[in-house]
Structures are given as C-alpha cells and as structure tokens.
Design a protein around this motif. Sequence first.
Motif, PDB file in Angstrom:
ATOM      1  N   GLN A 216       0.938  -1.287   0.081  1.00  0.00           N
ATOM      2  CA  GLN A 216       0.036  -0.042  -0.060  1.00  0.00           C
ATOM      3  C   GLN A 216       0.761   1.241   0.171  1.00  0.00           C
ATOM      4  OE1 GLN A 216      -3.627   0.274   0.379  1.00  0.00           O
ATOM      5  NE2 GLN A 216      -3.169   2.242  -0.611  1.00  0.00           N
ATOM      6  N   GLU A 217       0.961   1.928  -1.062  1.00  0.00           N
ATOM      7  CA  GLU A 217       1.524   3.384  -1.066  1.00  0.00           C
ATOM      8  C   GLU A 217       0.402   4.380  -0.714  1.00  0.00           C
ATOM      9  OE1 GLU A 217       4.742   2.382  -4.661  1.00  0.00           O
ATOM     10  OE2 GLU A 217       3.131   3.496  -5.188  1.00  0.00           O
ATOM     11  N   TYR A 218       0.981   5.499  -0.262  1.00  0.00           N
ATOM     12  CA  TYR A 218       0.153   6.568   0.333  1.00  0.00           C
ATOM     13  C   TYR A 218       1.013   7.980   0.574  1.00  0.00           C
ATOM     14  CZ  TYR A 218       2.069   5.605   4.783  1.00  0.00           C
ATOM     15  OH  TYR A 218       2.962   5.357   5.879  1.00  0.00           O
ATOM     16  N   PHE A 219       0.346   8.961   0.333  1.00  0.00           N
ATOM     17  CA  PHE A 219       1.082  10.323   0.969  1.00  0.00           C
ATOM     18  C   PHE A 219       0.443  10.871   2.327  1.00  0.00           C
ATOM     19  CE2 PHE A 219       1.885  10.627  -3.588  1.00  0.00           C
ATOM     20  CZ  PHE A 219       3.093  11.191  -3.808  1.00  0.00           C
ATOM     21  N   LEU A 220       1.251  11.333   2.977  1.00  0.00           N
ATOM     22  CA  LEU A 220       0.928  12.110   4.244  1.00  0.00           C
ATOM     23  C   LEU A 220       0.912  13.545   4.090  1.00  0.00           C
ATOM     24  CD1 LEU A 220       2.536  10.019   7.184  1.00  0.00           C
ATOM     25  CD2 LEU A 220       0.173  10.144   6.279  1.00  0.00           C
ATOM     26  N   VAL A 221      -0.204  14.358   4.294  1.00  0.00           N
ATOM     27  CA  VAL A 221       0.144  15.703   4.633  1.00  0.00           C
ATOM     28  C   VAL A 221      -0.357  16.317   5.807  1.00  0.00           C
ATOM     29  CG1 VAL A 221      -1.101  17.796   3.297  1.00  0.00           C
ATOM     30  CG2 VAL A 221      -0.489  15.842   1.868  1.00  0.00           C
ATOM     31  N   ASP A 222       0.282  17.367   6.201  1.00  0.00           N
ATOM     32  CA  ASP A 222      -0.179  18.059   7.325  1.00  0.00           C
ATOM     33  C   ASP A 222      -1.793  18.446   7.220  1.00  0.00           C
ATOM     34  OD1 ASP A 222       1.873  18.588   9.507  1.00  0.00           O
ATOM     35  OD2 ASP A 222       3.043  19.315   7.766  1.00  0.00           O
ATOM     36  N   GLU A 223      -2.294  18.069   8.369  1.00  0.00           N
ATOM     37  CA  GLU A 223      -3.789  18.348   8.449  1.00  0.00           C
ATOM     38  C   GLU A 223      -4.102  19.610   8.523  1.00  0.00           C
ATOM     39  OE1 GLU A 223      -7.179  16.413  11.009  1.00  0.00           O
ATOM     40  OE2 GLU A 223      -5.661  17.350  12.320  1.00  0.00           O
ATOM     41  N   ALA A 224      -3.472  20.814   8.695  1.00  0.00           N
ATOM     42  CA  ALA A 224      -3.616  22.088   8.626  1.00  0.00           C
ATOM     43  C   ALA A 224      -3.528  22.632   6.974  1.00  0.00           C
ATOM     44  CB  ALA A 224      -2.790  22.939   9.259  1.00  0.00           C
ATOM     45  N   LEU A 225      -2.338  21.982   6.307  1.00  0.00           N
ATOM     46  CA  LEU A 225      -2.438  22.312   5.116  1.00  0.00           C
ATOM     47  C   LEU A 225      -3.574  21.677   4.348  1.00  0.00           C
ATOM     48  CD1 LEU A 225       1.470  21.947   4.929  1.00  0.00           C
ATOM     49  CD2 LEU A 225       0.163  24.270   4.748  1.00  0.00           C
ATOM     50  N   TYR A 226      -3.681  20.440   4.911  1.00  0.00           N
ATOM     51  CA  TYR A 226      -4.968  19.723   3.889  1.00  0.00           C
ATOM     52  C   TYR A 226      -6.384  20.611   3.946  1.00  0.00           C
ATOM     53  CZ  TYR A 226      -8.278  15.823   3.183  1.00  0.00           C
ATOM     54  OH  TYR A 226      -9.271  15.316   2.994  1.00  0.00           O
ATOM     55  N   ASP A 227      -6.574  21.166   5.061  1.00  0.00           N
ATOM     56  CA  ASP A 227      -7.762  21.550   5.579  1.00  0.00           C
ATOM     57  C   ASP A 227      -7.826  23.030   4.624  1.00  0.00           C
ATOM     58  OD1 ASP A 227      -8.700  19.831   6.897  1.00  0.00           O
ATOM     59  OD2 ASP A 227      -7.997  20.531   8.839  1.00  0.00           O
ATOM     60  N   ALA A 228      -6.841  23.556   4.443  1.00  0.00           N
ATOM     61  CA  ALA A 228      -6.563  24.854   3.577  1.00  0.00           C
ATOM     62  C   ALA A 228      -6.539  24.787   2.037  1.00  0.00           C
ATOM     63  CB  ALA A 228      -5.423  25.485   3.850  1.00  0.00           C
TER      64      ALA A 228
END
Length: 729
Positions: A216-228
């Motif tokens: 399983q490949e995936y990306f992680l992004v900071d939640e604050a940046l994601y919400d923006a």
Amino acid sequence: MSSLRFKVVEEASNRKAVPVEIPAERPETYYGEHVFNRAKMYEYLPLDTYRALVDAIDNKKPLPLAIADSVAAGMKQWAIDNGARHYTHWFQPLTETTAEKHDAFVEHNGKGGIVEEFSGKLLVQQEPDASSFPNGGIRNTFEARGYSAWDISSPAFIMENTLCIPTIFISYTGESLDYKTPLLRALAAVDKAGTAVSRYFDKDVKHVQSNLGWEQEYFLVDEALYDARPDLVMTGRTLMGHESAKNQQLDDHYFGAIPSRVQAFMLDLEIEAHKLGIPLKTRHNEVAPNQFEFAPIYEETNLANDHNMLIMSVMGEVARRHNFRVLLHEKPFAGINGSGKHNNWSLSTDTGTLLFAPGKTPTDNLQFITFVANVMAAVHRHNALLKASIMSATNTHRLGANEAPPAIISIFTGSQLAEILSKIEKSDNDELVAIGGKEQLSLDLPQIPQLMIDNTDRNRTSPFAFTGNRFEFRAVGSSANCASAMIALNAAVAEQLTEFKNKVDARLEAGENLTHALLAEIRSLLQQSSPIHFDGNGYSDEWKVEAARRGLDCETNPVLMFDAYLRPSSVEMFTKTGVMTPVELEARNEVKWEMYTKKIQIEARVLGDLAINHILPVATRYMSILLDNMVKIRNLFPGKKGEELSEMDADTVETIMNHCRFIKTEVARMVQARKEANRITNEREKAMAYSLNVAPCLETIRHHIDKLELMVDNEMWPLPKYRELLFIR
C-alpha cells in the motif's frame, strides 16, 4: 486570505511528533486481541460448536444454522468482555469503501427494562438499504430491500467498541452488490479448477488457495495544510499547483530516513493493525516526497482483501491523531510519482506446495511450468478485462506515466524462466528442463557475506511480473478495492485451468501418457500466449507500437476500457465460472461509468469554484497593485524614464490578464460541457462526454492557474503551495 494562509503554514511547520504509547509487551502478546480468531473461538464457544465452525471454515462447507445461535452467544460475550456495545455487518459496496450500520445489543426484557441479546439470526443476516448504494439499476429507489450475510471465513473484529462482522451484500433478488460476493465465487472457482489440475501431481491435494500480499502506497500531508486546500478535501488530489523547485529529482527520499513524525504515525498504525490481526511487516519512504509504503505478510486472498480495506480506514483515523491526513488518490500531486497498490498473487495447495515455485524434482518443475503456462494463457486471453479491472477515474492519472506500468497488460518472466519457456515451446520431445534456484554471488569483500541471487530480476515497467514464486499485478491503484483485480484474475485463471484439464483428460483417454499430454498442452498454451510475454521497457513508445502489432489491448480511455467486461469472452468466462451473471456484469458497468462521471463532475465543480472565487480575485487584486504602482512610478518619473521603469509591470499585468481571460473562458466552456453532458441519460454516453469534453478542460485551466502562481505575490496566493505541502516539518 494571506494571513489565514500564513497561519496555516506556520501551524503545519510547528508540528512535533506525537508520543506513541508503546505496549510494554512484544507484538506477539497483543496480536489479534481485537479479533474473534480461533483462540477466542475455542475460549468462548462450546467445544462442539467450535469444531463445527472450524470444520466449515477449513473445508469450505456451509455452517449449519442450528449452530448460529451458539456462535452468536459466544461472539457477543467476547465482544462485551472487550467493551463492545454495538454490532454491525461490515461489507464492501461498489464505492471502493466499506459500509456499516450499527445496532446495540439491546432488546426489551418485558419488565420495562432492556437485556443485551444477540441471536444467530442477527449474526447471519441484516437488511441494509440496497437502493442507496450503487447498484447499476438493479434496485429502483422505491425498491430498498437488500441483505448482508455473514462470511464465516473472515473473522469478526472490534473497532471503536463495535463488533464488526464481515459480510457479503446482495439485492433482494439475489444479485451481488458488493466486491466480496464475486470474490468468494472467483476463489471457489480457482480452488476447484486448480485442485483438479494439482491432482495430476499430488493425489492428496484437496484445495488450492489464492494468496495475496498487497503493498500500500500513500501520501501524508499536514492536516492544517490539507484543510486549507478545498481540492484535496473534496477530490483527494490537487487540481492546481506548480511543482516545487525540489521534488523527487535527487532520489533522496526513496528508502531514506523516515521523519520522526511519520515514524510515530507508522508505529501507532502498526500497533493498531496488529491488534486487528493485520500482519504489517514492511515500511519505508517511497520515491516522491511525503510518499510512503507499508506491506503485510501474505494471507489468503479474501482475508487479505478484508485487511486492506480495514487498514485504509484505520490509517485515516491514526493519521488524524498525528495531525496528518492520508492521501490514497493515485495522483494527488502533478509532476511527481503517484501511488499504486501492488497485488502480489500466488496459488498454493493445502499440502503446502507453492504452485508458482520451481521444485527440486522434474515432477515439481512440470507442475510449476503447468501453472505458469496457464496463467500466461489466461492473462493473454483476458488482457483487456484485467486492465479494465484496475481502471478508474483516479488511476487513469497514474498509468502510462514514467512511474507506473503502462495501460497495456503484458507479462514479465525474467531471462531464466523465459529461456526455459522458450525451450519447451520449441521442443518436440518430453524431456523436462531443469530449473535452477538461487545462485550465490561473491563480492570478494571479506566483511560482506555471499549473496543469494534470485532466478529472476524485477521489471518495474511491467504491469504483471513474475517475481520468483508469485506474480505481481502492479497496475492496481492505491485507492482501489483489491477485489476488483482479484475477481478478474482468479476467474480468468479458473476458466483456463478448467479448459486445460479437459484437454489433458482427452489426451489421456486417447492413450497418451501424462507427461506427454501435459507438455503437449503446455507447448500449445505457450505458443498461443507468446504475444503477452514482454521483458523489455514498458515505458518506451516502441512498445506501444509493438503491443498493438501483437494484438494486445492498447485502449487508453477509461470509459472505453470498461467495455471489456461486456465482451462475449468476458461474459462467457464469468458465467461459466459462476462468478457473475450477465445482469450483474451489466449493472457493474453502469456503476463504473456512473462513478467515473461523478468523480470528473466533482473535480470540475471544485476547480470552477476555486478558479472563479479564489484565484481570479487574487490575480485581479495583484494586477490592481501593479497598476497603482505604475501610476506612482510615472508620477515620480515623468516622461520616457517613467514609461521605461513601469514597462516591466505593464508586461506582467498583460500576461496576468491573458491568463485570467483564458481561465474565465475555459471555466465557462467547462460548465457548458458539463451541462450538456448532464442531459444525457445513457450512463456510458454521459461518461464519454465527460471524458472527451469536460476532463480536458481541467488540465487547460490548471495550466493557466499554475502560471499565475509563479507571478502573483506569494503573500497573496490563497492556497498552500507544493513546496509547503510536500515536505513534512
């Protein structure tokens, strides 16, 4: 807008690793503690009930309904002892996600109070709404009844104080509305066909099992940046964004040191997974920034698929505890690698034989070649169907780029196996070819031990590669339900093995000996399937031309790819193997076209909103600043000097105006194309309209927005940029 963006970026940059409460015990002590596995069954069920349930699971027999009440009582007690208050039938509708309806363990006690109860009837069957899930027209809106039914082969588990019971999901009229039902049918078909062929070599074989090891490949992004980023929130990918000056070109992220925050997330995820009996083993950085991968130990395909669907849900919950959001979209960022879900697939017997592993005796090797040749024949015959099984609106962004397998199905075997297959294909005698195992490689360095080299290399450009004792189906998308690919593959192989068995038996009845009959049919299969065998560079343009010459399916439009499900050969194969009926196939294609349309529709709506209400106003505001600056310069430096000094701003204003005009025009054209497509009632025709007239607008609009991103004042740009999204701090 700018202050909000900077607040979001600053908040994301100040993230620290969340401490993970590491159990004092080693993993083996808490592994499976949230699963009603055999150890729990033995503890909570009467002995005769336990034996009957295990017998039904191991020998693939129906569970007597008389035992269901006893199983339900034991399962309920175990669940309550572990804090569960509700139960649910956990199923996999045609949405690429899972579904559940929670009911409490409560009934009236007849005295004004309640009692906690759970009967065999409730364990075995529930009634979800079958018209509210994608059903391809099988259920009308006013025809709501559907059923979920317990899958005894996949153990129940506890999630968030709820007992989850893996189930199939069917309509009131009996058609499958999920992935598990046809998957179980396909696994039963390959079991039956594989067992029949395996008995040529070992009379003691009773079952052939399909195994799956997903990566399983995936990306992680900071939640604050994601919400923006509204595009990430609503579509799972960035619909705009100029690539970062530094992305993956240095190859420094792949297998690099895992960032501490990410490692804390991974450890937390592993602990949760192990408690749920999911055997996660491997973790590492992937190629692109912020991209990672984990993989479990191989399991039986149905269980492995359940575990993959479960882990995709769990990783989202765990990520939020660490102020991350998980991106499972196949292409969340342009300009860098996307994410796949490699399906490592194999077959094995209940006697312990890996059917895709060479053996130490001629008989073992003949069995190995038999199954490899049949797989190659099945993949060749149904290469278009296998491609359709992994295609989606999201995976289409990934396939064909120089990062993932091309949208042409071929098989890589490696030089050693290719040489052996070629000798058998061209041979006119029954001499068996020796197959070597791993060889030793000495580096002549005293501090380095001898290495064991596999008998095949790996080819990352191949969508279906032989990798030692299994085949790796690399084209599956990261957000997909593995069952889609596994249904098509196992069903196709089951059909092929059945035909092979019939032809070999006919030769035996005609008086041929077994070895001669097997090799004669193997030779025929290898000759017929030779077009599917390709060990070269799947990324090259030359291969596309060659693949077309060989007669392989080279279609790239996802809407047209889905047609492969309704080809006569596909309908016949699914019908003969008992995996799906023509009605179910037609319904599923309706769902595939509908889902494609809706995903492009959502992306178009989101991009249109962002372009008109976020990007253009900011660009216009920045132009106003430049125009005001030009006036001030000309006032300060009258005449020619002022004209020359303001010329650069004038050029910038003109360029921005041109981009804004293109964006506004293209958005209007996209909206009109969407309106025209929405008036089409036929789902296939509507999907084609979205594919040909709406989807291209997304890239055109993005191009101009990305150009503006490089020109507009950074403080004014309303969305976090790639350089902020792609590097975890």
